[in-house]
Design a protein around this motif. Sequence first.
Motif, PDB file in Angstrom:
ATOM      1  N   SER A 181      36.789  18.298  29.630  1.00 36.35           N
ATOM      2  CA  SER A 181      38.029  16.884  29.196  1.00 36.35           C
ATOM      3  C   SER A 181      37.038  16.969  27.843  1.00 36.35           C
ATOM      4  O   SER A 181      37.903  16.458  26.222  1.00 36.35           O
ATOM      5  N   LEU A 182      35.376  16.702  27.234  1.00 36.61           N
ATOM      6  CA  LEU A 182      34.984  16.804  26.685  1.00 36.61           C
ATOM      7  C   LEU A 182      35.256  17.590  25.013  1.00 36.61           C
ATOM      8  O   LEU A 182      35.946  18.630  25.153  1.00 36.61           O
ATOM      9  N   THR A 183      35.217  16.639  24.019  1.00 40.52           N
ATOM     10  CA  THR A 183      35.226  17.088  22.871  1.00 40.52           C
ATOM     11  C   THR A 183      34.170  16.847  22.017  1.00 40.52           C
ATOM     12  O   THR A 183      33.940  17.680  20.836  1.00 40.52           O
ATOM     13  N   TYR A 184      33.217  16.095  22.387  1.00 43.22           N
ATOM     14  CA  TYR A 184      32.013  15.826  21.279  1.00 43.22           C
ATOM     15  C   TYR A 184      30.524  15.780  22.513  1.00 43.22           C
ATOM     16  O   TYR A 184      31.228  14.704  23.619  1.00 43.22           O
ATOM     17  N   LEU A 185      29.882  16.271  22.039  1.00 45.76           N
ATOM     18  CA  LEU A 185      28.673  16.289  23.689  1.00 45.76           C
ATOM     19  C   LEU A 185      27.220  16.208  22.629  1.00 45.76           C
ATOM     20  O   LEU A 185      27.113  17.364  21.679  1.00 45.76           O
ATOM     21  N   ASN A 186      26.546  15.157  22.614  1.00 44.11           N
ATOM     22  CA  ASN A 186      25.502  15.346  21.963  1.00 44.11           C
ATOM     23  C   ASN A 186      24.156  15.419  22.787  1.00 44.11           C
ATOM     24  O   ASN A 186      24.396  13.579  23.713  1.00 44.11           O
ATOM     25  N   LEU A 187      23.633  15.851  22.554  1.00 44.04           N
ATOM     26  CA  LEU A 187      22.101  15.477  24.166  1.00 44.04           C
ATOM     27  C   LEU A 187      21.497  16.000  22.535  1.00 44.04           C
ATOM     28  O   LEU A 187      19.889  16.231  23.162  1.00 44.04           O
ATOM     29  N   GLY A 188      20.592  15.716  20.802  1.00 41.31           N
ATOM     30  CA  GLY A 188      19.986  16.354  20.395  1.00 41.31           C
ATOM     31  C   GLY A 188      18.739  15.440  20.964  1.00 41.31           C
ATOM     32  O   GLY A 188      19.201  14.012  21.177  1.00 41.31           O
ATOM     33  N   ASP A 189      17.941  15.157  20.009  1.00 38.22           N
ATOM     34  CA  ASP A 189      16.475  14.776  19.343  1.00 38.22           C
ATOM     35  C   ASP A 189      15.765  14.490  21.423  1.00 38.22           C
ATOM     36  O   ASP A 189      15.899  13.067  21.001  1.00 38.22           O
ATOM     37  N   ASN A 190      16.191  15.092  22.022  1.00 39.71           N
ATOM     38  CA  ASN A 190      15.267  14.894  23.585  1.00 39.71           C
ATOM     39  C   ASN A 190      14.218  15.963  23.792  1.00 39.71           C
ATOM     40  O   ASN A 190      14.559  16.999  23.268  1.00 39.71           O
ATOM     41  N   PRO A 191      13.089  15.531  24.323  1.00 36.48           N
ATOM     42  CA  PRO A 191      12.743  16.922  25.071  1.00 36.48           C
ATOM     43  C   PRO A 191      12.571  17.794  25.963  1.00 36.48           C
ATOM     44  O   PRO A 191      12.423  17.559  27.129  1.00 36.48           O
ATOM     45  N   LEU A 192      13.696  17.979  25.885  1.00 36.10           N
ATOM     46  CA  LEU A 192      14.864  18.467  27.078  1.00 36.10           C
ATOM     47  C   LEU A 192      14.067  19.885  26.807  1.00 36.10           C
ATOM     48  O   LEU A 192      12.510  20.614  26.250  1.00 36.10           O
ATOM     49  N   THR A 193      13.854  20.672  28.411  1.00 36.27           N
ATOM     50  CA  THR A 193      13.583  22.039  28.824  1.00 36.27           C
ATOM     51  C   THR A 193      14.320  23.376  29.589  1.00 36.27           C
ATOM     52  O   THR A 193      15.286  23.075  29.503  1.00 36.27           O
ATOM     53  N   GLY A 194      13.958  24.198  29.449  1.00 40.92           N
ATOM     54  CA  GLY A 194      14.906  25.024  29.957  1.00 40.92           C
ATOM     55  C   GLY A 194      15.698  25.934  29.162  1.00 40.92           C
ATOM     56  O   GLY A 194      15.293  25.329  28.084  1.00 40.92           O
ATOM     57  N   SER A 195      16.736  26.330  29.462  1.00 39.17           N
ATOM     58  CA  SER A 195      17.712  26.979  29.005  1.00 39.17           C
ATOM     59  C   SER A 195      19.120  26.287  28.532  1.00 39.17           C
ATOM     60  O   SER A 195      19.637  25.322  29.215  1.00 39.17           O
ATOM     61  N   ILE A 196      20.081  27.324  27.795  1.00 40.71           N
ATOM     62  CA  ILE A 196      21.486  26.452  27.925  1.00 40.71           C
ATOM     63  C   ILE A 196      22.180  27.368  29.136  1.00 40.71           C
ATOM     64  O   ILE A 196      22.196  28.088  29.403  1.00 40.71           O
ATOM     65  N   PRO A 197      22.881  25.920  29.941  1.00 40.79           N
ATOM     66  CA  PRO A 197      22.906  26.839  30.873  1.00 40.79           C
ATOM     67  C   PRO A 197      24.449  27.487  30.162  1.00 40.79           C
ATOM     68  O   PRO A 197      24.854  26.815  29.377  1.00 40.79           O
ATOM     69  N   SER A 198      25.164  28.415  31.062  1.00 40.71           N
ATOM     70  CA  SER A 198      25.833  30.179  30.401  1.00 40.71           C
ATOM     71  C   SER A 198      26.939  28.405  31.178  1.00 40.71           C
ATOM     72  O   SER A 198      28.196  28.623  30.169  1.00 40.71           O
ATOM     73  N   GLU A 199      27.414  28.054  32.059  1.00 39.88           N
ATOM     74  CA  GLU A 199      28.229  26.706  32.291  1.00 39.88           C
ATOM     75  C   GLU A 199      28.485  25.869  31.396  1.00 39.88           C
ATOM     76  O   GLU A 199      29.968  25.961  30.880  1.00 39.88           O
ATOM     77  N   ILE A 200      27.943  25.693  29.994  1.00 41.67           N
ATOM     78  CA  ILE A 200      28.657  25.614  28.797  1.00 41.67           C
ATOM     79  C   ILE A 200      29.636  26.364  28.159  1.00 41.67           C
ATOM     80  O   ILE A 200      30.914  24.690  27.101  1.00 41.67           O
ATOM     81  N   GLY A 201      29.973  26.925  28.014  1.00 38.55           N
ATOM     82  CA  GLY A 201      31.487  27.747  28.214  1.00 38.55           C
ATOM     83  C   GLY A 201      31.714  27.348  28.583  1.00 38.55           C
ATOM     84  O   GLY A 201      33.129  27.689  28.113  1.00 38.55           O
ATOM     85  N   ASN A 202      32.529  26.947  29.782  1.00 40.05           N
ATOM     86  CA  ASN A 202      32.956  26.044  29.762  1.00 40.05           C
ATOM     87  C   ASN A 202      34.138  24.646  28.745  1.00 40.05           C
ATOM     88  O   ASN A 202      35.233  24.452  29.583  1.00 40.05           O
ATOM     89  N   LEU A 203      32.927  24.142  28.794  1.00 42.45           N
ATOM     90  CA  LEU A 203      33.422  23.393  27.786  1.00 42.45           C
ATOM     91  C   LEU A 203      35.072  24.136  26.020  1.00 42.45           C
ATOM     92  O   LEU A 203      34.421  23.495  25.328  1.00 42.45           O
ATOM     93  N   VAL A 204      35.810  24.089  26.256  1.00 43.33           N
ATOM     94  CA  VAL A 204      36.860  24.623  25.459  1.00 43.33           C
ATOM     95  C   VAL A 204      37.131  23.779  24.628  1.00 43.33           C
ATOM     96  O   VAL A 204      37.716  24.289  23.798  1.00 43.33           O
ATOM     97  N   ASN A 205      37.444  23.222  24.995  1.00 39.27           N
ATOM     98  CA  ASN A 205      37.975  21.803  24.136  1.00 39.27           C
ATOM     99  C   ASN A 205      36.905  20.660  23.011  1.00 39.27           C
ATOM    100  O   ASN A 205      37.108  19.871  22.288  1.00 39.27           O
ATOM    101  N   LEU A 206      35.241  21.476  23.092  1.00 37.91           N
ATOM    102  CA  LEU A 206      35.055  20.665  22.615  1.00 37.91           C
ATOM    103  C   LEU A 206      34.563  21.447  20.902  1.00 37.91           C
ATOM    104  O   LEU A 206      34.828  22.362  20.318  1.00 37.91           O
TER     105      LEU A 206
END
Length: 237
Positions: free
Chosen positions: A138-163
Amino acid sequence: GGNQLTGSIPPEIGNLTNLEQLFLSSNQLTGSIPSEIWNLTNLERLYLYGNQLTGSIPSEIGNLTNLEWLYLYDNQLTGSIPPEIGNLTNLTHLFLSDNQLSGEIPSEIGNLTNLTSLNLSNNQLTGSIPSEIGNLDSLTYLNLGDNPLTGSIPSEIGNLVNLYFLDISDSYQHSGGNLTGPIPSEIGNLINLTQLRLEGNFLTGSIPSEIGNLINLDELFLVGNQLTGVIPQSICN
């Protein structure tokens, strides 16, 4: 809210057990959030943003199962995001940005399937982005920026079709963002995106041709990565 209140939030506020909305935002309140506030189980909106609150977010936040809006951003909160936040399944807006939160994003955040806006930006969150974030369709807005995150972008992000807005950048290059790996081709599923910000990481590989599906984009930021290959012709879309 919006006054010049100083001092701490009194613990007696926990006596207001019928309270549904609490607005103390944009003041100069200090100290930690009193534990008694987590007794207000009828709360639907809790706005404490824009203060100078310190301390951590306790596990007792999971008691507020009627919450729909939780705004704790722009304070000086520390510690990790408790996994009990996953109990707040009625949340539609969760803003914890602009604090000093650390640790990993709990996988339990994937329980919040009613969320339309999630902002965890400008903290010290580490670890990888949990794949469970793909549950938040249901997400339309997702902001995870400016954090020292590691790893890769999960493919599941493609489920967020309302963004319409997606930011996983290190725009000021001060958080030590270390996202690696390729841009997943599933990002092409997000056809409603108007802004896509992935800059300032260590993303590798080529730009996926599926990016051409994002015909509503106004802003695309890929600068400051380690991308290779050619710019796909589909970007002309």
